[in-house]
Write a protein that holds these residues in place. Structure first.
Motif, short mmCIF file in Angstrom:
data_model
loop_
_atom_site.label_atom_id
_atom_site.label_comp_id
_atom_site.label_asym_id
_atom_site.label_seq_id
_atom_site.Cartn_x
_atom_site.Cartn_y
_atom_site.Cartn_z
N MET A 1 0.77 -1.10 0.07
CA MET A 1 -0.16 -0.01 0.21
C MET A 1 0.93 1.26 -0.13
SD MET A 1 -2.85 0.89 2.86
CE MET A 1 -3.03 2.59 3.39
N THR A 2 0.52 2.18 -0.89
CA THR A 2 1.38 3.27 -0.99
C THR A 2 0.83 4.32 0.34
OG1 THR A 2 -0.18 4.40 -2.36
CG2 THR A 2 1.70 3.46 -3.32
N SER A 3 1.59 5.40 0.54
CA SER A 3 1.47 6.26 1.74
C SER A 3 -0.02 7.24 1.74
CB SER A 3 2.37 6.82 2.45
OG SER A 3 2.82 7.63 1.51
N THR A 4 -0.31 7.51 0.52
CA THR A 4 -1.37 8.57 -0.04
C THR A 4 -2.30 8.15 -1.04
OG1 THR A 4 -0.15 9.71 -1.95
CG2 THR A 4 0.49 10.45 0.60
N ILE A 5 -3.36 8.56 -0.85
CA ILE A 5 -4.22 8.25 -1.97
C ILE A 5 -3.92 8.62 -3.46
CG2 ILE A 5 -6.71 8.79 -2.78
CD1 ILE A 5 -7.52 9.58 0.11
N ALA A 6 -3.41 9.90 -3.41
CA ALA A 6 -2.69 10.08 -4.86
C ALA A 6 -1.52 9.05 -5.28
CB ALA A 6 -1.73 11.52 -4.87
N GLY A 7 -0.85 8.63 -4.47
CA GLY A 7 0.09 7.37 -5.05
C GLY A 7 -0.89 6.24 -5.19
N ALA A 8 -1.73 5.88 -4.46
CA ALA A 8 -2.60 4.86 -4.95
C ALA A 8 -3.26 4.88 -6.13
CB ALA A 8 -3.52 4.45 -3.74
N TYR A 9 -3.65 6.15 -6.45
CA TYR A 9 -4.41 6.35 -7.86
C TYR A 9 -3.37 6.26 -8.96
CZ TYR A 9 -7.56 8.47 -11.28
OH TYR A 9 -8.24 8.70 -12.32
N ILE A 10 -1.94 6.74 -8.59
CA ILE A 10 -0.97 6.86 -9.62
C ILE A 10 -0.78 5.10 -10.00
CG2 ILE A 10 1.34 7.26 -9.98
CD1 ILE A 10 0.89 9.96 -8.47
N ASP A 11 -0.45 4.55 -8.87
CA ASP A 11 -0.29 2.95 -9.03
C ASP A 11 -1.54 2.56 -9.83
OD1 ASP A 11 1.96 3.54 -7.77
OD2 ASP A 11 1.15 2.67 -5.73
N LYS A 12 -2.69 2.92 -9.61
CA LYS A 12 -3.74 2.29 -10.42
C LYS A 12 -3.68 2.61 -11.88
CE LYS A 12 -7.63 1.03 -8.01
NZ LYS A 12 -9.19 1.22 -7.61
N LEU A 13 -3.51 3.88 -12.33
CA LEU A 13 -3.02 4.31 -13.56
C LEU A 13 -1.89 3.53 -14.15
CD1 LEU A 13 -3.53 8.26 -13.20
CD2 LEU A 13 -5.25 6.50 -14.04
N ARG A 28 2.19 8.33 -21.03
CA ARG A 28 0.77 7.99 -21.81
C ARG A 28 -0.28 8.94 -21.60
NH1 ARG A 28 0.32 2.15 -22.53
NH2 ARG A 28 2.24 1.46 -23.00
N ILE A 29 -0.16 9.67 -20.39
CA ILE A 29 -1.28 10.78 -19.98
C ILE A 29 -0.80 12.18 -20.32
CG2 ILE A 29 -2.03 9.35 -18.16
CD1 ILE A 29 -0.63 11.18 -16.16
N ALA A 30 0.23 12.13 -20.98
CA ALA A 30 0.96 13.54 -21.65
C ALA A 30 1.01 14.48 -20.53
CB ALA A 30 -0.08 14.07 -22.73
N VAL A 31 1.76 14.24 -19.63
CA VAL A 31 2.19 15.07 -18.50
C VAL A 31 3.78 14.93 -18.31
CG1 VAL A 31 0.22 15.32 -17.50
CG2 VAL A 31 1.72 13.70 -16.72
N GLY A 32 4.61 15.97 -17.80
CA GLY A 32 5.88 15.63 -17.38
C GLY A 32 6.08 14.57 -16.40
N LYS A 33 7.15 14.14 -16.27
CA LYS A 33 7.30 13.25 -15.09
C LYS A 33 7.44 13.88 -13.62
CE LYS A 33 12.55 12.89 -15.94
NZ LYS A 33 13.52 11.96 -15.95
N SER A 34 7.93 15.29 -13.95
CA SER A 34 7.92 16.20 -12.73
C SER A 34 6.40 16.23 -12.25
CB SER A 34 8.66 17.22 -12.73
OG SER A 34 8.01 18.07 -13.65
N THR A 35 5.54 16.32 -12.90
CA THR A 35 4.11 16.50 -12.67
C THR A 35 3.82 15.09 -11.68
OG1 THR A 35 3.66 17.79 -14.55
CG2 THR A 35 1.78 16.70 -13.18
N ILE A 36 4.07 14.06 -12.31
CA ILE A 36 3.76 12.72 -11.39
C ILE A 36 4.57 12.92 -10.10
CG2 ILE A 36 3.74 10.34 -11.04
CD1 ILE A 36 2.87 10.42 -14.16
#
Length: 162
Positions: A1-13, A28-36
């Motif tokens: 389990m990741t430590s944040t909801i955002a991390g969990a969502y990123i892992d699902k993506l 794949r989602i057309a954003v910079g890696k720094s955004t993630i």
């Protein structure tokens, strides 16, 4: 389990796109890696980005939130059970009057006990999986290797010196 909801969502993506690295997801989602990286660090994904991602992938942020909260709840119950087990074990060595005093002290010093538990996890096997770390810690409590009556007595004595 990741430590944040955002991390969990990123892992699902990442699972949705069958990629392993954040950089691959960013492409794949057309954003910079720094955004993630920023989303992970802040622990949140802006609403407009979440809406676009849900539309693009069908991966629900709200469902991820519910799953994350449920997982955290299960971990909290395991920690709570460990604390209760430690109190019961200590209680077998106390008189009824001192048991009540201890129950109050443990309730008021829950943070110190949780710090002790998480300090133990950090000194463990370096496990990054939260469920595994909490389970291992609970087993140490159950096996009388952590939060022993002696440790609790020492912790309370040191707290009264502060």
């Amino acid at each position: 389990m990741t430590s944040t909801i955002a991390g969990a969502y990123i892992d699902k993506l990442k699972a949705h796109f069958s990629v392993r690295k954040d950089e691959e997801l960013a492409q794949r989602i057309a954003v910079g890696k720094s955004t993630i990286a920023s989303w992970r660090q802040r622990g949140t994904i802006p609403l407009t980005s979440r809406m676009k991602l849900e539309e693009l992938t069908g991966v629900s942020y709200q469902e991820t939130q519910r799953e994350f909260v449920a997982d955290v709840g299960e971990i909290s119950h395991l920690i709570e059970a460990g604390l209760n087990l430690a109190l019961i074990r200590l209680g077998s060595k106390l008189s009824p009057d001192s048991y009540s005093a201890w129950a109050i002290w443990l309730s008021l010093n829950r943070r110190k006990l949780l710090d002790l538990i998480f300090e133990d996890q950090n000194e463990g096997s370096g496990e990054r999986n939260m469920e595994g770390a909490v389970t291992r810690t609970f087993l140490r409590i159950a096996n009388n290797q952590l939060l022993t009556p002696e440790q609790l007595l020492q912790l309370r004595a040191s707290a009264s010196e502060d």
